[in-house]
Scaffold this motif. Structure first.
Motif, PDB file in Angstrom:
ATOM      1  N   LYS A 155     -22.945  60.261 -24.302  1.00  0.00           N
ATOM      2  CA  LYS A 155     -23.642  59.746 -25.242  1.00  0.00           C
ATOM      3  C   LYS A 155     -23.734  58.286 -25.277  1.00  0.00           C
ATOM      4  CE  LYS A 155     -23.817  59.819 -30.354  1.00  0.00           C
ATOM      5  NZ  LYS A 155     -23.034  60.152 -31.578  1.00  0.00           N
ATOM      6  N   GLN A 156     -22.510  57.511 -25.067  1.00  0.00           N
ATOM      7  CA  GLN A 156     -22.881  55.943 -25.100  1.00  0.00           C
ATOM      8  C   GLN A 156     -23.704  55.577 -23.832  1.00  0.00           C
ATOM      9  OE1 GLN A 156     -18.958  54.013 -25.718  1.00  0.00           O
ATOM     10  NE2 GLN A 156     -18.337  55.379 -27.249  1.00  0.00           N
ATOM     11  N   SER A 157     -23.325  56.148 -22.611  1.00  0.00           N
ATOM     12  CA  SER A 157     -24.006  55.707 -21.592  1.00  0.00           C
ATOM     13  C   SER A 157     -25.609  56.031 -21.733  1.00  0.00           C
ATOM     14  CB  SER A 157     -23.358  56.776 -20.272  1.00  0.00           C
ATOM     15  OG  SER A 157     -22.191  56.341 -19.851  1.00  0.00           O
ATOM     16  N   GLN A 158     -26.112  57.227 -22.239  1.00  0.00           N
ATOM     17  CA  GLN A 158     -27.239  57.398 -22.495  1.00  0.00           C
ATOM     18  C   GLN A 158     -28.097  56.325 -23.404  1.00  0.00           C
ATOM     19  OE1 GLN A 158     -27.250  61.624 -23.892  1.00  0.00           O
ATOM     20  NE2 GLN A 158     -26.961  62.204 -21.542  1.00  0.00           N
ATOM     21  N   ALA A 159     -27.286  56.078 -24.645  1.00  0.00           N
ATOM     22  CA  ALA A 159     -27.664  55.295 -25.322  1.00  0.00           C
ATOM     23  C   ALA A 159     -28.154  53.861 -24.640  1.00  0.00           C
ATOM     24  CB  ALA A 159     -26.755  54.768 -26.691  1.00  0.00           C
ATOM     25  N   ILE A 160     -27.185  53.261 -23.928  1.00  0.00           N
ATOM     26  CA  ILE A 160     -27.431  52.141 -22.949  1.00  0.00           C
ATOM     27  C   ILE A 160     -28.138  52.137 -22.374  1.00  0.00           C
ATOM     28  CG2 ILE A 160     -25.881  50.652 -21.481  1.00  0.00           C
ATOM     29  CD1 ILE A 160     -23.434  51.272 -22.773  1.00  0.00           C
ATOM     30  N   MET A 161     -28.602  53.250 -21.324  1.00  0.00           N
ATOM     31  CA  MET A 161     -29.728  53.523 -20.622  1.00  0.00           C
ATOM     32  C   MET A 161     -31.048  53.439 -21.406  1.00  0.00           C
ATOM     33  SD  MET A 161     -28.450  53.524 -17.669  1.00  0.00           S
ATOM     34  CE  MET A 161     -29.869  54.074 -16.645  1.00  0.00           C
ATOM     35  N   ARG A 162     -31.231  54.037 -22.627  1.00  0.00           N
ATOM     36  CA  ARG A 162     -32.345  53.870 -23.301  1.00  0.00           C
ATOM     37  C   ARG A 162     -32.730  52.243 -23.610  1.00  0.00           C
ATOM     38  NH1 ARG A 162     -30.309  58.645 -25.636  1.00  0.00           N
ATOM     39  NH2 ARG A 162     -29.469  57.417 -27.346  1.00  0.00           N
ATOM     40  N   GLN A 163     -31.522  51.575 -24.281  1.00  0.00           N
ATOM     41  CA  GLN A 163     -31.741  50.399 -24.536  1.00  0.00           C
ATOM     42  C   GLN A 163     -32.454  49.472 -23.289  1.00  0.00           C
ATOM     43  OE1 GLN A 163     -28.127  48.985 -26.058  1.00  0.00           O
ATOM     44  NE2 GLN A 163     -28.265  50.012 -28.160  1.00  0.00           N
ATOM     45  N   TRP A 164     -31.812  49.785 -22.095  1.00  0.00           N
ATOM     46  CA  TRP A 164     -32.275  49.137 -20.692  1.00  0.00           C
ATOM     47  C   TRP A 164     -33.794  49.587 -20.579  1.00  0.00           C
ATOM     48  CZ3 TRP A 164     -32.958  51.477 -15.902  1.00  0.00           C
ATOM     49  CH2 TRP A 164     -33.766  50.353 -15.189  1.00  0.00           C
ATOM     50  N   GLN A 165     -34.124  50.864 -20.789  1.00  0.00           N
ATOM     51  CA  GLN A 165     -35.454  51.308 -20.441  1.00  0.00           C
ATOM     52  C   GLN A 165     -36.500  50.685 -21.281  1.00  0.00           C
ATOM     53  OE1 GLN A 165     -35.027  55.494 -20.406  1.00  0.00           O
ATOM     54  NE2 GLN A 165     -34.068  55.463 -18.387  1.00  0.00           N
ATOM     55  N   GLU A 166     -36.149  50.498 -22.671  1.00  0.00           N
ATOM     56  CA  GLU A 166     -36.747  49.971 -23.625  1.00  0.00           C
ATOM     57  C   GLU A 166     -36.785  48.422 -23.625  1.00  0.00           C
ATOM     58  OE1 GLU A 166     -35.253  51.658 -27.357  1.00  0.00           O
ATOM     59  OE2 GLU A 166     -35.809  53.723 -26.810  1.00  0.00           O
ATOM     60  N   GLY A 167     -36.148  47.645 -22.766  1.00  0.00           N
ATOM     61  CA  GLY A 167     -36.345  46.222 -22.617  1.00  0.00           C
ATOM     62  C   GLY A 167     -35.425  45.749 -23.673  1.00  0.00           C
ATOM     63  N   LYS A 168     -34.368  46.620 -24.419  1.00  0.00           N
ATOM     64  CA  LYS A 168     -33.894  45.724 -25.394  1.00  0.00           C
ATOM     65  C   LYS A 168     -32.496  44.927 -24.893  1.00  0.00           C
ATOM     66  CE  LYS A 168     -35.051  48.952 -28.932  1.00  0.00           C
ATOM     67  NZ  LYS A 168     -34.554  50.009 -29.875  1.00  0.00           N
ATOM     68  N   VAL A 169     -31.990  45.217 -23.754  1.00  0.00           N
ATOM     69  CA  VAL A 169     -30.816  44.637 -22.901  1.00  0.00           C
ATOM     70  C   VAL A 169     -31.325  44.365 -21.438  1.00  0.00           C
ATOM     71  CG1 VAL A 169     -29.288  45.436 -24.433  1.00  0.00           C
ATOM     72  CG2 VAL A 169     -29.764  46.690 -22.470  1.00  0.00           C
ATOM     73  N   ALA A 170     -30.963  43.353 -20.652  1.00  0.00           N
ATOM     74  CA  ALA A 170     -30.935  42.957 -19.312  1.00  0.00           C
ATOM     75  C   ALA A 170     -30.150  43.976 -18.630  1.00  0.00           C
ATOM     76  CB  ALA A 170     -30.661  41.737 -18.957  1.00  0.00           C
ATOM     77  N   HIS A 171     -30.735  44.102 -17.371  1.00  0.00           N
ATOM     78  CA  HIS A 171     -30.051  45.302 -16.333  1.00  0.00           C
ATOM     79  C   HIS A 171     -28.663  44.828 -16.232  1.00  0.00           C
ATOM     80  CE1 HIS A 171     -28.886  46.740 -12.495  1.00  0.00           C
ATOM     81  NE2 HIS A 171     -29.899  47.687 -12.839  1.00  0.00           N
ATOM     82  N   LYS A 172     -28.344  43.627 -15.936  1.00  0.00           N
ATOM     83  CA  LYS A 172     -26.801  43.172 -15.819  1.00  0.00           C
ATOM     84  C   LYS A 172     -26.073  43.640 -16.895  1.00  0.00           C
ATOM     85  CE  LYS A 172     -27.334  39.948 -12.136  1.00  0.00           C
ATOM     86  NZ  LYS A 172     -27.314  38.177 -11.916  1.00  0.00           N
ATOM     87  N   GLN A 173     -26.602  43.402 -18.073  1.00  0.00           N
ATOM     88  CA  GLN A 173     -25.657  43.297 -19.208  1.00  0.00           C
ATOM     89  C   GLN A 173     -25.550  44.779 -19.496  1.00  0.00           C
ATOM     90  OE1 GLN A 173     -27.443  41.997 -22.944  1.00  0.00           O
ATOM     91  NE2 GLN A 173     -26.101  42.917 -24.282  1.00  0.00           N
ATOM     92  N   ALA A 174     -26.870  45.849 -19.275  1.00  0.00           N
ATOM     93  CA  ALA A 174     -26.393  47.271 -19.337  1.00  0.00           C
ATOM     94  C   ALA A 174     -25.569  47.722 -18.454  1.00  0.00           C
ATOM     95  CB  ALA A 174     -27.829  47.898 -18.947  1.00  0.00           C
ATOM     96  N   MET A 175     -25.377  47.104 -17.179  1.00  0.00           N
ATOM     97  CA  MET A 175     -24.412  47.561 -16.089  1.00  0.00           C
ATOM     98  C   MET A 175     -22.929  47.278 -16.655  1.00  0.00           C
ATOM     99  SD  MET A 175     -25.827  49.223 -13.803  1.00  0.00           S
ATOM    100  CE  MET A 175     -26.747  49.692 -15.229  1.00  0.00           C
ATOM    101  N   ARG A 176     -22.769  46.189 -17.335  1.00  0.00           N
ATOM    102  CA  ARG A 176     -21.526  45.584 -17.877  1.00  0.00           C
ATOM    103  C   ARG A 176     -20.988  46.683 -19.148  1.00  0.00           C
ATOM    104  NH1 ARG A 176     -23.610  40.515 -17.233  1.00  0.00           N
ATOM    105  NH2 ARG A 176     -24.023  40.247 -19.377  1.00  0.00           N
ATOM    106  N   GLU A 177     -21.972  46.825 -19.981  1.00  0.00           N
ATOM    107  CA  GLU A 177     -21.777  47.797 -21.025  1.00  0.00           C
ATOM    108  C   GLU A 177     -21.314  49.135 -20.323  1.00  0.00           C
ATOM    109  OE1 GLU A 177     -24.856  47.809 -23.889  1.00  0.00           O
ATOM    110  OE2 GLU A 177     -24.590  45.589 -24.147  1.00  0.00           O
TER     111      GLU A 177
END
Length: 804
Positions: free
Chosen positions: A592-614
């Motif tokens: 659930k958390q992984s999918q939420a982070i990936m959605r944020q990255w796909q929507e441009g709300k977080v950068a790729h590196k930040q998404a990977m760190r999270e």
């Protein structure tokens, strides 16, 4: 044929069948219970056990139970007696047949509902084979009302004549009222209504006025104050009524003749339907008996061991239950129940020699063994623990010295020898012989020698047997001889009172003096007896007392161990279930958390590196929460710890903290880490947390009878290349409908989680649940193939299904 009447009587099987008959709903069912006999072969016994399991499920789900229904043996006998065509069945007989067919139809509809998949294949097989008398049942239902009388609509002629009769009745009633009013006859009548006497409409006229009117007097009341008077104006109409009633009787007889003809035409089907209903009544009675006894069908067959674990004498259990109910109603605390026995012979053993004190339960042990063997052959459930077995016995012979509470009292030495001579040639490897104090009616030395010779010959013939004895020589023989096992009934070391327990692999003292004292023998006699015993030496008695004490302690320790083991198993199961739930919850949270982070990255709300760190931080946090310390793992698993160099891409491994199988995506030798794909979730883990996953066994490799009986109906299909792992589903103890519902949900879950294989644990039992599971898998579009597992994985108690 197995059972001779004498053995059955001595072992009190008729008494048990009588108790069984009390649970039947009908007279015919009660008679069938009393007539139960041993089944002819192993297949028949196994089928009876399987049907018993289906009946238990059917009774809990179908909502149909036998009710009181009339016996039809006399009706069938009358029809088969070659009666002429003029003879017809009366309404009572037709109504009784209608009631039986109606109840039988309810059972058939419940077993195999139209448009539904049958949950009870053996019962459905019997129902399908039944030659149902459909025309007879339809005609009886259409022609007879609830009271068993013919309906007006039974035939056009009957309908027409009854309509005319009603019209005449109305006319007679109307004319009589007009006549009474016109002539002011109310004071002359006892009651102001028209009645019937001698099958004619009349007026209840006071006797003092009987000569005032022209008419016919048909009868007088008991007091003589009323005469039943037919006025002349009613004579013609009454004559018309009589003519119509004659026509009505003829029309009714035509209907009954027609119905009788249908019954004759479909007589085999009618008899089969009645027999089926009686059989269902008996099976429900057996279910009730099994519930009262806490009993299950025993497995019996050639080559099986004699292993009755925690077996109880059924009549004692029933008496104990009745006594407990009586004491509860009286406000008393019920006493402890029947003590179970372990009657077990090890491999190569054939004879059990039971010694110990008088009134300690030796004869009860013999009767329990013999009655359990007869019940198993009759297809009746036996009050013993699951897994108990008895060999296949063609004959059971019983020698009861005192024949307590039994008829045909035979206790003398001569009678024993005569009976043994008569049956000796029939004793073989499929025979059970029960000997109670055999040889006790003569000189002890010679009787003991004769009894030992008989037991030795039984061992030589590979016959099965059990003997109760007080002979010291037989006790020594039991401890030393091959193929023989010693046992002793136990006594409380402190009180010298019987415990009604059986201690195996030991002998017991007779406790004669203690029993005599308990029953009030004068003390002066007992003291003299003790003096004589001291003169003979009491070293052996002391030794046997010590053995008895040790056996009692051992039995109590075994009881404690059984309770502790059950508690530990329950706790272990609860902990495993809790751990599995927690692991599933952690895995779901990670996804659930992984999918939420990936959605944020796909929507441009977080950068790729930040998404990977999270993502990395989330996985690390979940792993730490769900990780099981390696120290807690079994030694065998710890010894199988892996290093990064042991692994390569594409290899299947099990991740211990989550107990899930994944595929190696990458190996970082420098960091000593491994990247896993767990059903679409990727994470880096330590190699020490991994174990090599076992290769999924091919279902086609399953062994055993079930694998041969349930071959895959289509050629094996290739499973999905990206599918991993095996999902385990345990449906033991479930009813068929509930198990199949869980199986359907399990297949859906396995497909959604990308598993390649489903492991279904259904247990062995009678095989009924396994057949239901296999039938469902065979028609499932999601299953490529299936078969039972090999013995290392559970044998025919487990089915492996490969998913498409």
């Amino acid at each position: 044929m197995l059972m001779n009447g004498r053995a059955a009587t001595l072992l009190e099987l008729p008494k048990l069948l009588e108790r069984l008959s009390h649970f039947a709903a009908s007279e015919a069912g009660r008679e069938a219970c009393l007539a139960l006999a041993p089944l002819p072969d192993v297949e028949a016994v196994a089928r009876a056990a399987a049907i018993h399991e289906e009946m238990r499920d059917f009774a809990g789900q179908a909502g149909v139970r036998p009710a009181e229904f009339p016996p039809l043996d006399g009706l069938f006998h009358w029809l088969e007696g070659g009666r002429g065509g003029a003879d017809v069945l009366d309404l009572d007989a037709l109504s009784s047949l209608r009631d039986v067919l109606h109840l039988g139809r309810l059972f058939l509809d419940a077993i195999a509902p139209t448009g539904s998949r049958c949950s009870w294949p053996l019962l459905a097989e019997e129902a399908a084979a039944l030659d149902w008398p459909g025309k007879t049942f339809a005609a009886l239902t259409r022609c007879l009302n609830a009271e068993g009388l013919l309906k007006d609509e039974a035939s056009p002629e009957l309908f027409s004549v009854r309509v005319e009769l009603r019209k005449l009745h109305q006319q007679c009633t109307l004319k009589a009222k007009q006549f009474i009013l016109e002539h002011k006859l109310s004071p002359w009548l006892q009651d102001d209504y028209i009645t019937i006497s001698s099958d004619r409409y009349v007026l209840p006229l006071k006797t003092s006025f009987k000569n005032r009117l022209p008419g016919i007097i048909h009868d007088y009341s008991q007091t003589g104050e009323t005469c039943y008077f037919e006025p002349m104006f009613l004579v013609e109409r009454n004559n018309a009524v009589q003519e119509l009633k004659r026509e009505e009787r003829e029309a009714e007889r035509q209907v009954m003749r027609f119905l009788t003809g249908l019954v004759r035409d479909e007589l085999p089907g009618c008899k089969a339907a009645a027999a089926f209903l009686v059989q269902m009544d008996v099976r429900h009675a057996v279910l009730e008996l099994a519930s009262r006894l806490d009993a299950t069908p025993l497995e019996t067959g050639p080559g099986l061991p004699l292993a009755l674990r925690r077996v109880r004498h059924p009549l004692l259990v029933l008496e104990d239950g009745a006594r407990a109910k009586t004491e509860s109603r009286a406000g008393k605390t019920p006493r402890s129940g029947v003590v179970p026995l372990d009657v077990v012979l090890e491999k190569e053993q054939r004879i059990l020699v039971i010694s110990g004190g008088n009134a300690g339960g030796k004869t009860v042990c013999l009767k329990t063994l013999g009655l359990a063997a007869l019940m198993a052959r009759c297809g009746l459930p036996v009050p013993a623990d699951a897994g108990s077995t008895v060999p296949w016995f063609d004959e059971v012979f019983v020698f009861l010295g005192d024949e307590q509470s039994l008829e045909d009292h035979v206790s003398t030495f001569t009678a024993q020898i005569t009976r043994l001579r008569d049956i000796w040639d029939r004793i073989d490897a499929n025979t059970l012989v029960l000997l109670d104090e055999f040889g006790a009616g003569t000189d002890p030395a010679q009787g003991s020698a004769l009894a030992q010779a008989v037991l030795e010959e039984l061992v030589a013939r590979q016959a099965w047997g059990a003997a109760a004895t007080h002979f010291p020589a037989l006790k020594a023989f039991a401890l030393a001889a091959e193929g023989v096992r010693a046992a002793s009934v136990l006594f409380d070391p402190a009180t010298k009172k019987p415990l009604y327990r059986l201690g195996l692999d030991q002998v017991g003292a007779s406790q004669a003096l203690d029993v005599a004292r308990e029953h009030g023998l004068p003390e002066v006699i007992l003291k003299r007896a003790e003096q004589h015993l001291l003169l003979d030496g009491e070293d052996a008695q002391s030794l046997i007392d010590r053995l008895n004490q040790l056996a009692v302690e051992r039995a109590r320790e075994l009881d404690t161990l059984r309770r502790d083991r059950k508690e530990l198993r329950d706790k272990e199961r609860q902990q495993r279930e809790k751990l599995a739930r927690e692991q599933e919850a952690l895995f779901a949270e990670l996804k659930k958390q992984s999918q939420a982070i990936m959605r944020q990255w796909q929507e441009g709300k977080v950068a790729h590196k930040q998404a990977m760190r999270e993502l990395a931080e989330t996985r690390k946090q979940i792993v730490q929460q769900g990780k099981t310390p390696l120290a807690a793992q079994p030694v065998a698993e710890a010894s199988q710890a892996l290093a990064a160099a042991d692994l390569e891409k594409g290899q299947r491994v099990r991740y211990l903290p989550w107990n899930k199988v994944g595929v190696v995506e990458d190996v970082d030798l420098k960091r000593g880490a491994v990247k896993l794909d767990l059903s679409g979730v990727s994470l880096w883990v330590a190699p020490a947390e991994l174990r090599l996953a076992e290769t999924p066994p091919s279902p086609a490799a399953g062994r055993g009878a079930a694998a041969r009986q349930e071959p895959a109906s289509a050629p094996p299909k290739q499973a999905r290349q990206d599918a991993i792992g095996s999902l385990r589903l345990d449906v033991r103890g479930r009813r068929a409908e509930e198990a199949l519902r869980e199986l359907e949900e399990g297949v859906d879950q396995a497909m959604l989680r990308n598993y390649s294989q489903l492991e279904i644990v259904h247990g062995r039992g009678t095989g009924a649940l396994r057949r239901e599971v296999h039938a469902w898998l065979r028609q499932s579009p999601a299953v490529a193939e299936f078969a039972v597992a090999n013995e290392e994985q559970g044998g025919d108690g487990v089915t492996l299904a490969v998913l498409k």
